[in-house]
Design a protein around this motif. Structure first.
Motif, PDB file in Angstrom:
ATOM      1  N   LEU A   1      -1.342   2.052  -6.712  1.00  0.00           N
ATOM      2  CA  LEU A   1       0.061   2.141  -6.339  1.00  0.00           C
ATOM      3  C   LEU A   1       0.773   3.102  -7.290  1.00  0.00           C
ATOM      4  O   LEU A   1       0.364   3.236  -8.448  1.00  0.00           O
ATOM      5  N   PRO A   2       1.846   3.756  -6.843  1.00  0.00           N
ATOM      6  CA  PRO A   2       2.490   4.750  -7.701  1.00  0.00           C
ATOM      7  C   PRO A   2       3.227   4.179  -8.912  1.00  0.00           C
ATOM      8  O   PRO A   2       3.335   4.846  -9.929  1.00  0.00           O
TER       9      PRO A   2
ATOM     10  N   GLN B   1       5.630  -0.021  -0.148  1.00  0.00           N
ATOM     11  CA  GLN B   1       4.830   1.101  -0.619  1.00  0.00           C
ATOM     12  C   GLN B   1       4.774   1.192  -2.138  1.00  0.00           C
ATOM     13  O   GLN B   1       4.077   2.051  -2.673  1.00  0.00           O
ATOM     14  N   THR B   2       5.478   0.319  -2.818  1.00  0.00           N
ATOM     15  CA  THR B   2       5.409   0.218  -4.274  1.00  0.00           C
ATOM     16  C   THR B   2       5.419  -1.257  -4.671  1.00  0.00           C
ATOM     17  O   THR B   2       5.825  -2.121  -3.888  1.00  0.00           O
TER      18      THR B   2
ATOM     19  N   ASP C   1       0.859  -1.183   0.000  1.00  0.00           N
ATOM     20  CA  ASP C   1       0.000   0.000   0.000  1.00  0.00           C
ATOM     21  C   ASP C   1       0.895   1.233   0.000  1.00  0.00           C
ATOM     22  O   ASP C   1       1.867   1.285   0.743  1.00  0.00           O
ATOM     23  N   ASP C   2       0.560   2.220  -0.815  1.00  0.00           N
ATOM     24  CA  ASP C   2       1.399   3.411  -0.912  1.00  0.00           C
ATOM     25  C   ASP C   2       1.255   4.350   0.279  1.00  0.00           C
ATOM     26  O   ASP C   2       2.059   5.262   0.447  1.00  0.00           O
TER      27      ASP C   2
END
Length: 90
Positions: free
Chosen positions: A56-57, A33-34, A9-10
């Motif tokens: 996600l980014p 986070q990615t 999770d970002d």
């Protein structure tokens, strides 16, 4: 060896809170986070359960889901998102 859980999770707050709750319950957790670092780790040492954000980014969560289902059929995946739609739920 216990159940290994990945949180992808970002949002750092989501990762931190889920990690805290799951570790109190005795699960081994790792947060990402990615998507790319998560997929790299999954290739080296699989997780039993993945909490996967759809937004996600670096990659769409549905793309990550497709890769997981293609290469890791035994993993349980729980989709989490704060921006869900009926279309993505189906």
């Amino acid at each position: 060896m216990g159940v290994r859980i990945a949180i992808v999770d970002d949002e750092a707050t989501v990762c931190k809170r889920l990690t805290s709750v799951l570790e109190v319950e005795g699960f081994e957790t790792e947060a990402f986070q990615t998507a790319k670092p998560f997929l790299d780790r999954m290739g080296r040492r699989a997780f039993d359960v993945v909490f996967l954000d759809l937004s996600l980014p670096d990659m769409n969560g549905m793309q990550v889901l497709s890769q997981l289902k293609a290469g890791c059929e035994d993993v349980e995946i729980i989709i989490i998102t704060g921006q869900g739609t009926i279309e993505s739920a189906v």
